[in-house]
Design a protein around this motif. Sequence first.
Motif, short mmCIF file in Angstrom:
data_model
loop_
_atom_site.label_atom_id
_atom_site.label_comp_id
_atom_site.label_asym_id
_atom_site.label_seq_id
_atom_site.Cartn_x
_atom_site.Cartn_y
_atom_site.Cartn_z
N UNK A 1 4.20 -12.79 4.40
CA UNK A 1 3.34 -11.80 3.77
C UNK A 1 4.20 -10.68 3.20
N UNK A 2 4.11 -10.46 1.90
CA UNK A 2 4.81 -9.34 1.26
C UNK A 2 3.77 -8.26 0.98
N UNK A 3 3.93 -7.10 1.62
CA UNK A 3 2.94 -6.03 1.54
C UNK A 3 3.54 -4.86 0.77
N UNK A 4 2.88 -4.46 -0.30
CA UNK A 4 3.35 -3.36 -1.14
C UNK A 4 2.38 -2.19 -1.03
N UNK A 5 2.91 -0.99 -0.77
CA UNK A 5 2.07 0.21 -0.71
C UNK A 5 1.82 0.69 -2.13
N UNK A 6 0.57 0.68 -2.55
CA UNK A 6 0.23 1.07 -3.91
C UNK A 6 0.36 2.59 -4.08
N UNK A 7 0.93 3.03 -5.20
CA UNK A 7 1.00 4.46 -5.51
C UNK A 7 1.91 5.25 -4.60
N UNK A 8 2.93 4.61 -4.03
CA UNK A 8 3.81 5.35 -3.10
C UNK A 8 4.58 6.45 -3.82
N UNK A 9 4.93 6.22 -5.07
CA UNK A 9 5.66 7.25 -5.83
C UNK A 9 4.84 8.52 -5.96
N UNK A 10 3.54 8.38 -6.07
CA UNK A 10 2.69 9.57 -6.19
C UNK A 10 2.74 10.41 -4.91
N UNK A 11 2.84 9.73 -3.75
CA UNK A 11 2.96 10.47 -2.49
C UNK A 11 4.26 11.25 -2.47
N UNK A 12 5.35 10.62 -2.87
CA UNK A 12 6.63 11.32 -2.92
C UNK A 12 6.58 12.51 -3.87
N UNK A 13 5.99 12.30 -5.04
CA UNK A 13 5.95 13.38 -6.04
C UNK A 13 5.07 14.54 -5.58
N UNK A 14 3.96 14.21 -4.90
CA UNK A 14 3.01 15.27 -4.52
C UNK A 14 3.39 15.98 -3.23
N UNK A 15 3.92 15.22 -2.24
CA UNK A 15 4.14 15.80 -0.91
C UNK A 15 5.61 15.89 -0.53
N UNK A 16 6.48 15.28 -1.30
CA UNK A 16 7.89 15.34 -0.97
C UNK A 16 8.38 14.08 -0.28
N UNK A 17 9.72 13.93 -0.29
CA UNK A 17 10.30 12.71 0.25
C UNK A 17 10.17 12.61 1.76
N UNK A 18 10.15 13.74 2.46
CA UNK A 18 9.96 13.68 3.91
C UNK A 18 8.59 13.13 4.26
N UNK A 19 7.58 13.54 3.47
CA UNK A 19 6.23 13.01 3.68
C UNK A 19 6.20 11.52 3.39
N UNK A 20 6.93 11.11 2.34
CA UNK A 20 6.98 9.69 2.04
C UNK A 20 7.63 8.90 3.16
N UNK A 21 8.71 9.46 3.74
CA UNK A 21 9.34 8.77 4.87
C UNK A 21 8.40 8.67 6.06
#
Length: 856
Positions: free
Chosen positions: A448-468
């Motif tokens: 199973x290959x699972x991709x998180x949709x719109x992850x770049x938007x989380x990084x852009x809106x909340x920062x890389x620490x939030x993305x991590x």
Amino acid sequence: MNSTCARWSDRYVVATHWFIPADCLNGPTAARLRAENVVNAALLAGTAGPFYALAYHLLGFSAAAVEILLCCLFMLGSPLLLRASGSVRAARELFLCALFFNFTWLSYHLGGIGAPTASWLITAPLVAMFLGGVASALSWLALSCAAAIAIYALPGAGYPLPGHPVSNMPLLYLACHLGLFIVVLVFALLVELTKTQGFVKLEQALGTINELAIRDELTGVHNRRYLMGLIEREQERSNRNRRAFCLCLLDIDFFKRVNDTYGHSAGDAVLRAVARTVQAQVRGSDCFGRYGGEEFLLMLPETPAADALVLTERVRDAIEKLRCLEAGSEIALTVSIGVAEYRMGEAIGLTVGRADEALYLAKSSGRNRVVCHGQGDEPLGVALGALALRDSAPGAPDEQDLGASIGRMLDSVHCDQLTGLLNRRLLRDRLRHAMDRADRNRRLVALLLLNINGFKEVNDALGYEAGDALLVQAGTIMRDCLRDCDTVARWSGDEFVALLEDLGAEGDARQVAEKILDRFGLPLTVVERECFVTLSVGIALYPAEDCDLDALLKRADIAMRGARTWGENSVQVYSSAASEPKSERLALKNGLRDALTRGQLFLEYQPQVDLATRRIVGVEALLRWQHPVYGRIDPGRFIPLAEESGMIVPIGDWVLRTACAQNRAWRDAGLPAVKTAVNLSARQLRAPGMAARVMEIVGATGLPWGCLDLEITEGVLIEDLDANRKVLGELRAAGVLVSIDDFGTGYSSLNYLSELPVDILKMDGLFVRRLGSSLRTRPYAIAETIVAMAHRLELKVIAECVETTEQLADLDFMRCNEAQGYLFHRPLPAESVGALLARQAAGAAGSAPSPAPALA
């Protein structure tokens, strides 16, 4: 003595079977037993009769001696009549008539109801019970009673009996009474012999099934499923007694090189040699089995890690000294071993996983090593050596700190630094092992290959620490949704991979994917803010045609991208159609709705041949689609689309109606009656009113109920056993035949065989293709066991994919009922099948249809 008796009893049973026609031997058990009893009775009469004739002759009654010999000849003719006519009833009645006449005549001529042979009148109904059942016994009992009453009443009615004088009547009385006792006893013994032989064969078949259930086919050691059951029982004892045990994973180093250099037969010989060597080194209480591919699993009960290392080192040393001879060359072998000690309360899957991690370290540090999980051992190489030097320096950390440092180093080797999940490198190694195990165990692996949709938007809106933080939470959620024996890893960026082993069907992987999607329906908390996450999931399955490790990863990626095109929270399983352009797949899916009305769908029929007569007795209806743009489309491409769109139900109704009407047309044309097999899908079986719709279609076409055979695969039957039992029960009560398709590749459970109303087992081509070897190997034993078990359950067996005369010879020998395959005929249009049936009816093709060439 026992072996001699068994050998002669086997010869006797074989001799009796010569008189019994094949349809009786392969038919219901009751009919075969009665046919065997006819032969038993005739043999007994033919053996004992001449002695009684001699006794009567010596006592002065020569006419009786002649009459007894004549009756014996008639009785001995019953087995010959059975072989010539194939009628158990005709042979039985001939024997009973001769038996009844013999003792009625003797009683009449020896003085009536007081004659020494009057008591022998009971033998006719007694023997009839064994030969024909209760109804036959009651008929002959009435006839025997009537004869006894008539003999008793004749003198009183003025008809004196002959009363032939015998020189020594008391001696005749004694001979008759003793003879009656002996004959009844011997006949009962013969009946018991044939019955016991049948039960012995059934016991042998069940024993073979049980052996196959616990033993690896190639090496003879425990198979994975049975071994895991033993480990789970040891886990219960360990939790109860607070005594540790160890699991050791053994992997043959460079095994692929052995196969590539010397061939797979040499590889098989190496596996057997390693298995024998390990068994010679371990203790009697240890449990050893094949885990899959070139991996073995050893369980050491009540053994701490330190003792396990000593024993596994002894095993490693013994294998290092092992030499296998192949084509004049010596094959040197080594193994890498990973050891893990069970921790109280943990799942077995976690213990195996830790042993697997230790095995990975043993292989990555040079192979031919033993590594215990969680211990800083020499095989950890230079890094741990440097750590040890640092420990010897002034101010070095204490032992506890050193252990913690080693633990962190082990984690860095195989874990993703952010999420703590396995990294890409170790996942590939585990995937390779899983694929090897799947090849050996014939069980599915799902990637199973699972991709998180719109992850770049989380990084852009909340920062890389939030993305991590989101990635860490996502990895934890995925891990919690899987079984302990499954693997989840971070693949790259916002992508994760889940590896699922030992699956029964594609639906199991879909169910896991849906479970993960449901869990992500809840919001995640990131930097004190709720964040909703959606996934796209691609699934690739193995084993699959032309698929290696990289191809499997590529297929999962293709399926994941296909899922993204369908929208958020979508699941897509890779298929050959999935790699088609989206426009083509959509065109095929939409085209199915018009295919029926535009006459693009049609049926072909593959003949099924009775192996006893070599005559066509049935056909299997196979659906075909001739697309105006894409040409002839493989059923493997369009039937899944029909399932997805729901079109399989109306298409299935059309197939059933068309097949039944065609069968009726053949019958109306005066051709031989045959049955038509039609496949039912899972969706059709679940459709409301399925049984009533089938009965309406069969009734409308005027086809006799017994000429329709509905084929259903094992997996579909098991999905909802109670509901399917009800539907199939209604159909079978109406007279429709029910077959289990692809038997042996799914659940193969004796439990559902005993519960479901079925008539026929279709042996999957996987077993048939292995037949034809000059040696009667395990594949032959498996196929023979399926046939023997089915016959004991009074089911017929049809073998699929018969392609060679050698396979056919094996199936003949094991008394399989019917077969289909390219050796006989490819799937044919209805007109060609009609021509075949016409030639068969006219006898133009002889007594058997000539096998067609495999590529005809």
